[in-house]
Design an enzyme around this catalytic site. Structure first.
Site: not given
Length: 409
Positions: A82, A84, A121, A156-157, A262
């Site tokens: 991830d 982010h 993500d 999921n993001h 993920h």
């Protein structure tokens, strides 16, 4: 289009553009504003073969749209967790993995025939999300010309943002959406060229924006907040240009019989069909029928504790689980991998406070280390797979082969 080092320096001349992007004036944007959606052109497709592949044992063959099965004979695989929205940490991880030039002002693929997989993500919690998406796409174009490839897996993001769930968006990311739309408005051009070049100019736009009168984000600056929300909604809504970019990527990817996703792959996902899941999520992201009451949300992939992007069955810390739960996850992992004929699984989603590690009796590798400043701001780590042997890379002096540790124990 953008190829190789010649098109990666930040001071490069403005690329030629041919397709006019129909964007509304920023001041008048609303969540329903239409921005032209990118077409699925040469950057992806049902299958492709890389030209410079002889030394690695053959071309990379991809099947599925979005990509689902990848045959990459003799290739080194590097998996990154991830990100982010943290461009600095993303660069650090890719440089450490040997696939990105160390120069901070250029973005040159140095991985040769390596296959890079990012497990989702990229969005939320950080302020340079679009720049990271642009960087990975640019590296993919360069990698293909050298016999390598870059793949992304949606997390999921990503699905949350296409749904319009902006709860975890960093204020700086709303700003990036505003800047990105303003950048698009300046050019008559093709989406691919504009998108691939964004990483080369995004920092300059950020610096100029910060010194402008509107370059702040005060709690009571409602006009600024609404402007940022509207810009983001226009880009990430179903059928929006960045939703269509995300639609190019799968939620489950098989590379040389290693599964990348993920959250995790479970038996009922396999039974439902991996290609079917990928196609349904992609179609949902591209859908722009706002008059329809049926969003066709692919529940199995994007919703629920046991969905592909949300499950933590394999990645949850052992101290938070009972022995029975731990044993059950190992059994499920073994059954899942056996059903797809896979050698192992690589997942993100849950930050691993002790770094990249393997669980479920060595069957599942958990590679989210929370490297973003919006999560744990931990030191980047990546997973390297060579000849089906995984190895954690933490830096030249601090790498180790966890399978050797398991053998010793």
């Amino acid at each position: 289009h953008v190829h190789g080092a010649a098109a990666t320096c930040c001071d490069m001349a403005v690329l030629p553009f041919r397709l006019r992007l129909r964007t509304a004036a920023i001041s008048g944007l609303s969540p329903s504003t239409s921005v032209v959606c990118p077409s699925r052109q040469h950057r992806d497709g049902g299958s492709f073969s890389c030209r410079a592949a002889a030394a690695a044992g053959g071309p990379i063959i991809v099947s599925g749209d979005p990509p689902t099965f990848v045959s990459a004979p003799g290739r080194r695989i590097v998996a990154v967790g991830d990100l982010h929205g943290d461009l600095h940490q993303t660069r650090a991880a890719l440089v450490m993995a040997g696939v990105l030039s160390a120069e901070s002002d250029c973005h040159v693929w140095t991985g040769g025939q390596t296959v890079l997989v990012q497990v989702g993500d990229i969005l939320d919690r950080g302020e340079d999300e679009i720049a990271i998406l642009s960087l990975l796409s640019s590296l993919n174009v360069q990698a293909k010309s050298q016999g390598g490839a870059v793949f992304q897996v949606n997390g999921n993001h990503e699905t949350m943002n296409v749904e319009g769930d902006f709860r975890y968006v960093d204020p700086g990311s709303f700003d990036e959406c505003i800047r990105f739309l303003e950048y698009l408005e300046e050019f008559d051009g093709e989406w691919d060229d504009a998108f691939l070049n964004w990483v080369n100019v995004s920092q300059r736009w950020k610096e100029e924006y910060r010194v402008s009168p509107n370059g702040d984000w005060l709690p009571l600056n409602f006009v600024k907040k609404n402007k940022g929300f509207a810009a983001r909604a226009s880009l990430f809504k179903q059928g929006g240009p960045l939703a269509c970019e995300l639609a190019r990527h799968p939620v489950v990817l098989n590379v040389n019989d290693w599964m990348f996703c993920h959250g995790g792959l479970l038996p009922h996902h396999v039974e439902y069909g991996i290609e079917r899941i990928n196609k349904e999520v992609s179609n949902w992201m591209q859908c722009s029928n706002e008059d329809s009451d049926d969003t066709n949300l692919p529940f199995m992939a994007t919703r629920g504790y046991d969905s592909v992007v949300w499950t933590r069955l394999y990645s949850q810390d052992s101290v938070e689980r009972t022995r029975r739960s731990w044993d059950l996850s190992s059994i499920i992992a073994e059954q899942t991998l056996k059903s797809v004929g896979a050698k192992g699984m690589v997942v993100g989603h849950t930050p691993q406070t002790r770094g990249v590690n393997c669980k479920c009796d060595g069957k599942v590798w958990c590679i989210d280390v929370g490297m973003s400043y919006g999560v744990l701001h931990s030191r980047p780590e990546v997973l390297e797979i060579v000849n089906d042997r995984p190895r954690v890379l933490k830096g030249q002096r601090d790498s180790y082969d966890e399978m050797e540790v398991l053998d010793y124990l």
